[in-house]
Design an enzyme around this catalytic site. Structure first.
Site, PDB file in Angstrom:
ATOM      1  N   PHE A  27       0.877  -1.160   0.000  1.00  0.00           N
ATOM      2  CA  PHE A  27       0.000   0.000   0.000  1.00  0.00           C
ATOM      3  C   PHE A  27       0.927   1.226   0.000  1.00  0.00           C
ATOM      4  O   PHE A  27       2.053   1.152   0.495  1.00  0.00           O
ATOM      5  CB  PHE A  27      -0.949   0.000   1.204  1.00  0.00           C
ATOM      6  CG  PHE A  27      -1.854   1.200   1.162  1.00  0.00           C
ATOM      7  CD1 PHE A  27      -2.811   1.306   0.176  1.00  0.00           C
ATOM      8  CD2 PHE A  27      -1.711   2.248   2.060  1.00  0.00           C
ATOM      9  CE1 PHE A  27      -3.614   2.437   0.087  1.00  0.00           C
ATOM     10  CE2 PHE A  27      -2.514   3.376   1.973  1.00  0.00           C
ATOM     11  CZ  PHE A  27      -3.474   3.477   0.984  1.00  0.00           C
ATOM     12  N   THR A  28       0.456   2.337  -0.556  1.00  0.00           N
ATOM     13  CA  THR A  28       1.356   3.490  -0.765  1.00  0.00           C
ATOM     14  C   THR A  28       2.082   3.910   0.516  1.00  0.00           C
ATOM     15  O   THR A  28       3.313   4.075   0.517  1.00  0.00           O
ATOM     16  CB  THR A  28       0.564   4.705  -1.303  1.00  0.00           C
ATOM     17  OG1 THR A  28      -0.556   4.922  -0.447  1.00  0.00           O
ATOM     18  CG2 THR A  28       0.092   4.481  -2.719  1.00  0.00           C
TER      19      THR A  28
ATOM     20  N   ASP B  26      -1.986  -6.358   7.761  1.00  0.00           N
ATOM     21  CA  ASP B  26      -2.640  -5.057   7.629  1.00  0.00           C
ATOM     22  C   ASP B  26      -4.136  -5.360   7.491  1.00  0.00           C
ATOM     23  O   ASP B  26      -4.590  -5.831   6.441  1.00  0.00           O
ATOM     24  CB  ASP B  26      -2.108  -4.317   6.399  1.00  0.00           C
ATOM     25  CG  ASP B  26      -2.793  -2.968   6.196  1.00  0.00           C
ATOM     26  OD1 ASP B  26      -3.856  -2.734   6.811  1.00  0.00           O
ATOM     27  OD2 ASP B  26      -2.288  -2.150   5.407  1.00  0.00           O
TER      28      ASP B  26
ATOM     29  N   LYS C  57     -11.006   2.947   8.034  1.00  0.00           N
ATOM     30  CA  LYS C  57     -11.656   2.032   7.099  1.00  0.00           C
ATOM     31  C   LYS C  57     -12.407   0.943   7.851  1.00  0.00           C
ATOM     32  O   LYS C  57     -13.587   0.736   7.660  1.00  0.00           O
ATOM     33  CB  LYS C  57     -10.591   1.384   6.207  1.00  0.00           C
ATOM     34  CG  LYS C  57     -10.015   2.353   5.216  1.00  0.00           C
ATOM     35  CD  LYS C  57      -8.839   1.784   4.473  1.00  0.00           C
ATOM     36  CE  LYS C  57      -8.300   2.781   3.506  1.00  0.00           C
ATOM     37  NZ  LYS C  57      -9.017   2.848   2.232  1.00  0.00           N
TER      38      LYS C  57
ATOM     39  N   ARG D 299      -4.996   5.332  -9.332  1.00  0.00           N
ATOM     40  CA  ARG D 299      -4.187   4.260  -8.744  1.00  0.00           C
ATOM     41  C   ARG D 299      -3.415   3.587  -9.876  1.00  0.00           C
ATOM     42  O   ARG D 299      -3.772   2.527 -10.362  1.00  0.00           O
ATOM     43  CB  ARG D 299      -5.086   3.246  -8.017  1.00  0.00           C
ATOM     44  CG  ARG D 299      -5.565   3.736  -6.659  1.00  0.00           C
ATOM     45  CD  ARG D 299      -4.392   3.976  -5.745  1.00  0.00           C
ATOM     46  NE  ARG D 299      -4.718   4.471  -4.423  1.00  0.00           N
ATOM     47  CZ  ARG D 299      -4.037   5.422  -3.784  1.00  0.00           C
ATOM     48  NH1 ARG D 299      -3.018   6.022  -4.355  1.00  0.00           N
ATOM     49  NH2 ARG D 299      -4.336   5.790  -2.573  1.00  0.00           N
TER      50      ARG D 299
HETATM   51  C1  LIG Z   1      -4.586  -1.240   3.140  1.00  0.00           C
HETATM   52  C2  LIG Z   1      -4.270   0.048   3.822  1.00  0.00           C
HETATM   53  N1  LIG Z   1      -3.305   0.104   4.735  1.00  0.00           N
HETATM   54  C3  LIG Z   1      -2.991   1.243   5.392  1.00  0.00           C
HETATM   55  C4  LIG Z   1      -3.654   2.413   5.122  1.00  0.00           C
HETATM   56  C5  LIG Z   1      -3.275   3.672   5.831  1.00  0.00           C
HETATM   57  O1  LIG Z   1      -4.252   3.999   6.755  1.00  0.00           O
HETATM   58  P1  LIG Z   1      -4.536   5.519   7.190  1.00  0.00           P
HETATM   59  O2  LIG Z   1      -5.135   6.208   6.005  1.00  0.00           O
HETATM   60  O3  LIG Z   1      -5.469   5.403   8.338  1.00  0.00           O
HETATM   61  O4  LIG Z   1      -3.228   6.101   7.566  1.00  0.00           O
HETATM   62  C6  LIG Z   1      -4.686   2.406   4.181  1.00  0.00           C
HETATM   63  C7  LIG Z   1      -5.405   3.653   3.884  1.00  0.00           C
HETATM   64  O5  LIG Z   1      -5.972   3.885   2.873  1.00  0.00           O
HETATM   65  C8  LIG Z   1      -4.993   1.193   3.505  1.00  0.00           C
HETATM   66  O6  LIG Z   1      -5.942   1.133   2.574  1.00  0.00           O
END
Ligand SMILES: Cc1ncc(COP(=O)(O)O)c(C=O)c1O
Length: 482
Positions: free
Chosen positions: A132-133, A223, A266, A389
């Site tokens: 994830f980014t 995650d 989320k 994306r």
């Molecule tokens: C799979 C995943 N991990 C981590 C995150 C990061 O979470 P946050 O936006 O609460 O920092 C996100 C957020 O979009 C996510 O989709």
């Protein structure tokens, strides 16, 4: 959702909730959308919410809250140390995940920061199903390296594979053997794999990777930000899970892991996050850093009201009606668009609908950001904002070269319980119009390009005058309509 049949009319997704608080929306006139799009540098992150009709930027922090969550917020026990609200959250999170210890954090990426600080040494690898980014940005910042182990089909936009987030365990094993166990910081599994279209991971794959991690004594980290969507797909697509309660599926998945972290924005329809640990030794290492980065242990950078809301939100992830609303609406919108020939990521996943922009705009090269271009076209045509994306979401390599993304997607997030079916129909209608006029859409180029996570703050402009031509065609086809 509950098993309810329609007798006379075609079946449509049926909401198992009613709406009691609403927010007024407006669709700006075309001329205004043209102006706002230009001012935002063709980047949705710079648009003001008031300039957006249907906000499909993300599902993060914008899911609808339940009446139970809102009422819990009124009971918040505000205290720096020892808040009762915190202990409520700790209890429910540990119970659901089957873990022993909990550390709160202000959101998911804060957990990623802590993970890298505690578990990662410079030069080490973090193997995963997919990045994830923010996870990758933290790993790179700590001088670690990311390796991804999806099956090749996981990266194919259209496929029949029900669990595209699964890991090719043999490939992962070879990698560990080749690099040596000490070169591996931890293995990260992402439920509901975000960047490949919200694609789930099977219980079987969670287990296989767990076995491998045990064999090599490597920490196994989940995650769980998109775990609720993942569980929906385990229940509906994986034979073993069909007759299981949600709680049982979560428990079978979570017991594979040493550490679980999540974005509450989320998973729990509240703004926060946290991490859970099996071992006290791990817990103490993370706990001791919490006051330094997040705030005291019993609030972790969150407002106590959100802590209360998160506790209820976690409980509500056990409700199948709750967790199925998103995936069912996403499947419906994907179905409508696919039937009209629009290239979509299939099977439909969680979190949002995903348009395959490589196929939608074959004439726009990846270094002209097809998904970013389609995004700006959609804002012009419908006042809808989504998220690019694809290549734009990658940063350049250290030599300044573009890193071409394996998938080029426009994500239209469906925050849970927020949009109605008619709003999805409107969005689909404008996307179909754009697909029919796709030859008019060209590429984008940066006018201002940050070095890290450039998609957040970057500004771009159209290459040539394609946006003018698109607007002209819109006027011709839509007349005075907004
Ligand atoms: C799979 C995943 N991990 C981590 C995150 C990061 O979470 P946050 O936006 O609460 O920092 C996100 C957020 O979009 C996510 O989709």
């Amino acid at each position: 959702m509950a098993e309810i049949s329609f007798i006379k009319l075609p079946e449509v997704p049926l909401e198992m909730h009613k709406v009691r608080i609403v927010q007024k929306l407006s669709l700006l006139p075309l001329e205004e959308r043209v102006k706002k799009n230009k001012e935002s540098g063709n980047n949705a992150h710079w648009l003001k919410n008031e300039d957006v009709f249907i906000d499909m930027l993300t599902d993060s922090g914008v899911n609808a809250m339940s009446d139970r969550q809102l009422s819990a917020m009124m009971l918040a026990d505000d205290a720096y140390a020892g808040s009762a609200s915190y202990y409520k959250l700790e209890k429910i999170v540990c119970e659901i995940f089957g873990m022993k210890h909990f550390v709160p954090a202000h959101q998911g990426r804060a957990c990623e920061h802590l993970l890298c600080e505690v578990l990662l040494k410079p030069g080490q690898y973090v193997p995963m199903n997919h990045h994830f980014t923010t996870a990758r940005a933290h790993i790179l910042k700590s001088k670690g390296k990311v390796e991804e182990f999806l099956y090749d089909e996981g990266w194919q936009a259209q496929s029949d594979l029900p669990f595209k987030g699964d890991v090719d365990v043999e490939k992962l094993r070879d990698f560990i053997l080749k690099k040596g166990r000490d070169k591996i910081a931890f293995v990260r599994m992402e439920a509901g794999t975000n960047l490949i279209g919200g694609q789930p991971v099977s219980l079987e794959s969670f287990r296989k990777v767990s076995k491998l991690c045990r064999e090599f004594d490597i920490k196994y980290v989940l995650d769980a930000s998109l775990l609720a969507d993942n569980i929906y797909f385990n229940k509906t697509r994986e034979k073993e899970c069909q007759n299981m309660e949600i709680k049982e599926i979560i428990s079978l998945i979570c017991k594979q892991f040493d550490i679980i972290y999540f974005s509450g924005r989320k998973l729990a329809c509240a703004r926060g996050g946290g991490m859970c640990f099996l071992s006290e030794e791990d817990y103490l290492k993370f706990r001791d850093l919490t006051p330094l980065y997040e705030g005291f242990l019993t609030y972790g950078g969150m407002s106590i009201r959100e802590v209360e809301a998160m506790a209820v939100g976690m409980e509500e992830t056990l409700d199948f009606d709750m967790i199925s609303q998103g995936p069912i609406f996403i499947a419906e919108m994907t179905r409508i668009l696919t039937e009209q020939g629009v290239p979509m990521v299939t099977p439909a996943g969680g979190l949002g609908v995903h348009i395959d922009c490589t196929k939608f705009l074959p004439n726009v090269p990846p270094n002209q950001y097809p998904a970013g271009a389609l995004h700006s076209a959609l804002y012009l045509a419908a006042g809808i904002r989504g998220t690019e994306r694809g290549t734009l979401s990658e940063d350049r390599d250290k030599n300044g070269n573009e890193v071409i993304a394996k998938m080029e997607l426009l994500r239209l997030a469906l925050p849970r319980r927020v949009f109605t079916l008619s709003q999805l129909h409107f969005a689909a209608d404008r996307i179909i119009w754009l697909y029919e006029n796709r030859d008019l859409i060209g590429g984008l180029q940066f006018t201002d390009e940050p070095k890290v996570l450039r998609f957040f703050f970057g500004k771009l402009e159209p290459i040539g005058d394609w946006q003018k031509k698109l607007v002209k065609k819109f006027r011709k086809d839509f007349g005075d309509s907004l």
